[in-house]
Design a protein around this motif. Structure first.
Motif, short mmCIF file in Angstrom:
data_model
loop_
_atom_site.label_atom_id
_atom_site.label_comp_id
_atom_site.label_asym_id
_atom_site.label_seq_id
_atom_site.Cartn_x
_atom_site.Cartn_y
_atom_site.Cartn_z
N SER A 2 -12.74 2.28 7.81
CA SER A 2 -11.83 1.27 7.30
C SER A 2 -11.58 1.49 5.82
O SER A 2 -12.42 1.98 5.08
CB SER A 2 -12.40 -0.13 7.53
N SER A 3 -10.37 1.09 5.37
CA SER A 3 -9.99 1.26 3.98
C SER A 3 -10.44 0.06 3.16
O SER A 3 -10.50 -1.07 3.66
CB SER A 3 -8.48 1.44 3.87
N SER A 4 -10.74 0.29 1.90
CA SER A 4 -11.07 -0.80 0.99
C SER A 4 -9.83 -1.40 0.36
O SER A 4 -9.91 -2.44 -0.29
CB SER A 4 -11.99 -0.29 -0.13
N LEU A 5 -8.69 -0.74 0.54
CA LEU A 5 -7.46 -1.14 -0.14
C LEU A 5 -6.38 -1.57 0.83
O LEU A 5 -6.29 -1.07 1.96
CB LEU A 5 -6.93 0.03 -0.97
N THR A 6 -5.55 -2.49 0.36
CA THR A 6 -4.29 -2.82 1.00
C THR A 6 -3.18 -2.44 0.04
O THR A 6 -3.21 -2.84 -1.13
CB THR A 6 -4.20 -4.33 1.31
N LEU A 7 -2.23 -1.66 0.48
CA LEU A 7 -1.11 -1.24 -0.36
C LEU A 7 0.19 -1.65 0.32
O LEU A 7 0.43 -1.30 1.49
CB LEU A 7 -1.13 0.27 -0.59
N ARG A 8 1.02 -2.40 -0.41
CA ARG A 8 2.32 -2.84 0.10
C ARG A 8 3.39 -2.44 -0.91
O ARG A 8 3.20 -2.59 -2.11
CB ARG A 8 2.36 -4.35 0.29
N ALA A 9 4.51 -1.95 -0.41
CA ALA A 9 5.57 -1.49 -1.31
C ALA A 9 6.93 -1.97 -0.83
O ALA A 9 7.22 -1.96 0.37
CB ALA A 9 5.56 0.03 -1.42
N GLY A 10 7.76 -2.38 -1.79
CA GLY A 10 9.15 -2.68 -1.50
C GLY A 10 9.90 -1.41 -1.16
O GLY A 10 9.39 -0.29 -1.35
N PRO A 11 11.13 -1.52 -0.64
CA PRO A 11 11.86 -0.34 -0.15
C PRO A 11 12.02 0.77 -1.18
O PRO A 11 11.78 1.94 -0.88
CB PRO A 11 13.22 -0.93 0.24
N ALA A 12 12.41 0.44 -2.42
CA ALA A 12 12.61 1.47 -3.43
C ALA A 12 11.29 2.11 -3.83
O ALA A 12 11.21 3.33 -4.02
CB ALA A 12 13.31 0.89 -4.66
N ALA A 13 10.25 1.29 -3.94
CA ALA A 13 8.93 1.82 -4.29
C ALA A 13 8.41 2.74 -3.19
O ALA A 13 7.87 3.82 -3.47
CB ALA A 13 7.95 0.68 -4.53
N LEU A 14 8.58 2.33 -1.95
CA LEU A 14 8.09 3.14 -0.83
C LEU A 14 8.82 4.47 -0.77
O LEU A 14 8.20 5.53 -0.56
CB LEU A 14 8.27 2.36 0.47
N ALA A 15 10.13 4.45 -1.00
CA ALA A 15 10.90 5.70 -0.98
C ALA A 15 10.43 6.64 -2.09
O ALA A 15 10.30 7.85 -1.87
CB ALA A 15 12.38 5.40 -1.13
N LEU A 16 10.17 6.09 -3.27
CA LEU A 16 9.73 6.93 -4.39
C LEU A 16 8.36 7.53 -4.13
O LEU A 16 8.11 8.72 -4.40
CB LEU A 16 9.70 6.09 -5.67
N ILE A 17 7.45 6.73 -3.57
CA ILE A 17 6.10 7.23 -3.30
C ILE A 17 6.12 8.29 -2.19
O ILE A 17 5.37 9.28 -2.26
CB ILE A 17 5.17 6.05 -2.94
N ARG A 18 6.96 8.08 -1.20
CA ARG A 18 7.07 9.09 -0.14
C ARG A 18 7.64 10.40 -0.68
O ARG A 18 7.30 11.48 -0.20
CB ARG A 18 7.94 8.56 1.00
N GLU A 19 8.49 10.31 -1.68
CA GLU A 19 9.11 11.51 -2.26
C GLU A 19 8.17 12.23 -3.22
O GLU A 19 8.06 13.46 -3.19
CB GLU A 19 10.39 11.12 -2.99
N ARG A 20 7.46 11.45 -4.08
CA ARG A 20 6.72 12.06 -5.19
C ARG A 20 5.23 11.76 -5.19
O ARG A 20 4.49 12.31 -6.00
CB ARG A 20 7.28 11.56 -6.52
N GLY A 21 4.77 10.88 -4.30
CA GLY A 21 3.41 10.36 -4.44
C GLY A 21 3.39 9.29 -5.51
O GLY A 21 4.45 8.84 -5.98
N LEU A 22 2.22 8.86 -5.92
CA LEU A 22 2.09 7.86 -6.98
C LEU A 22 1.78 8.59 -8.28
O LEU A 22 0.72 9.21 -8.42
CB LEU A 22 0.99 6.85 -6.66
N ARG A 23 2.72 8.51 -9.24
CA ARG A 23 2.57 9.21 -10.51
C ARG A 23 2.65 8.20 -11.66
O ARG A 23 3.49 7.30 -11.65
CB ARG A 23 3.68 10.25 -10.69
N ALA A 24 1.80 8.40 -12.65
CA ALA A 24 1.78 7.47 -13.77
C ALA A 24 3.12 7.44 -14.49
O ALA A 24 3.57 6.38 -14.95
CB ALA A 24 0.67 7.87 -14.75
N GLN A 25 3.79 8.58 -14.59
CA GLN A 25 5.05 8.63 -15.33
C GLN A 25 6.17 7.87 -14.64
O GLN A 25 7.22 7.63 -15.24
CB GLN A 25 5.48 10.08 -15.59
N ASP A 26 5.97 7.48 -13.39
CA ASP A 26 6.98 6.71 -12.68
C ASP A 26 6.80 5.21 -12.84
O ASP A 26 7.63 4.42 -12.36
CB ASP A 26 6.97 7.06 -11.18
#
Length: 356
Positions: A2-26
């Motif tokens: 089981s994961s310790s985290l819950t992550l929820r993203a709005g449509p634009a955020a989800l699209a960006l993370i799917r494209e680039r991953g999670l990056r500090a510069q974003d």
């Protein structure tokens, strides 16, 4: 596993993370909600985000906005050594909050004032104001009807009227309360357009920053209201009264809004805590990535829940301290798991769409 985290993203955020991953510069904005002792449950997440992940070099501002303990957390982030500031805050919050039975607001004000001074340290105010890219925004609730040191009966009556109006509509808060956003962003603030409630913007300065931060956590009936230097005739209270968990129009942009939080949902205002139907709809969360403890992680904490201000009444000092320290220690797992998800490039697989 089981994961310790819950992550929820709005449509634009989800699209960006799917494209680039999670990056500090974003990341353009970091938001922090009120919640008192609840911040201990994500202390390890804050340590990773504020002290490691978000410290990457930047060529544009990162705007930090929060209320109450959320603003105090972000004030740690905007100091030169965020981890040292967080450690001072966590230690003081757990071990230095000692009160007499049923303390009066004067006593709580003095204890929390010392805690805030420890968080800021000798140079914190100057470090926040001169930070090259972290621009702090602190939310307070201002009303001329609630006296800073008035009777508890008068204050309780005024709060009851606010709660009744809010039951009908959140906009009723604007009849008696003005949201203040004190910030270090100058004309570059992305929140100048806020119009859901009456909103005033003002500058953070060396003369007012400490008092503004304290006011943002000044819970009515618990802590005394604050008169901000340079703003005569105004009394400022906990920013969570209007923005318990900031549900704001974060404005246009291509970057992410990062929302490290205690829950997987957003409660807009202080008076909405008991209103199960008053939850953020997601309309303002198109670019938001919310990161919170999972239900499995919370179930593993002492008592199966995250720390709460009510623990002062539920437990004696040694037991409260034990529970809070255990929750803080366990929270390191949150930062470690997020580090692994980012480093492995698999974070997009763990993010759920913000569907409601």
């Amino acid at each position: 596993m089981s994961s310790s985290l819950t992550l929820r993203a709005g449509p634009a955020a989800l699209a960006l993370i799917r494209e680039r991953g999670l990056r500090a510069q974003d990341v353009d904005i970091v938001a922090g909600g009120a919640g008192g002792a609840k911040w201990l449950s994500i202390g390890g997440l804050d340590r990773f985000l504020f002290g490691e992940f978000l410290q990457a070099p930047r060529d544009r501002p990162m705007h930090l906005i929060g209320s109450s303990i959320g603003a105090w957390r972000l004030a740690c982030f905007a100091q030169r050594d965020p981890i040292a500031a967080l450690e001072r805050g966590h230690h003081g919050y757990i071990y230095d909050q000692m009160y007499t039975p049923n303390p009066r607001p004067r006593e709580v004000t003095e204890v929390l004032g010392r805690l805030l001074d420890d968080i800021l340290g000798e140079h914190g105010v100057d470090e926040i104001l001169s930070h090259p890219w972290a621009k702090l925004h602190v939310i307070t609730a201002m009303t001329r009807r609630l006296s800073a040191k008035g009777s508890r009966f008068a204050l309780g009556t005024a709060l009851g009227a606010l709660a009744f109006g809010n039951l009908i509509t959140r906009k009723a808060l604007g009849l008696q309360i003005t949201r203040f956003v004190f910030h270090s962003a100058g004309e570059g603030t992305p929140f100048a357009h806020l119009a859901d409630l009456p909103t005033v913007h003002a500058a953070l300065t060396r003369e007012n920053l400490r008092d503004v931060l304290f006011a943002s956590g000044a819970i009515p009936m618990v802590v005394e209201g604050v008169e901000i230097p340079g703003r005569r005739g105004e009394v400022h209270w906990d920013g969570g009264v209007v923005d318990y968990h900031p549900d704001l129009d974060f404005g246009p942009g291509e970057g992410l809004i990062l929302y490290p939080h205690y829950y997987d949902h957003i409660v807009p205002g202080w008076f909405d805590k008991g209103l199960s139907w008053r939850r953020a709809s997601g309309a303002n969360f198109d670019r938001v990535l919310l990161i919170a403890p999972s239900s499995e992680f919370v179930a593993s904490l002492p008592g199966g829940r995250i720390p709460d201000r009510k623990d002062f009444y539920a437990f004696d000092h040694p037991e409260r301290i034990r529970r809070w320290q255990a929750s803080l220690d366990a929270s390191r797992q949150l930062g470690e798991e997020l580090r692994e998800l980012i480093g492995s490039g698999t974070i997009a697989e763990s993010v759920k769409p913000w569907s409601t």
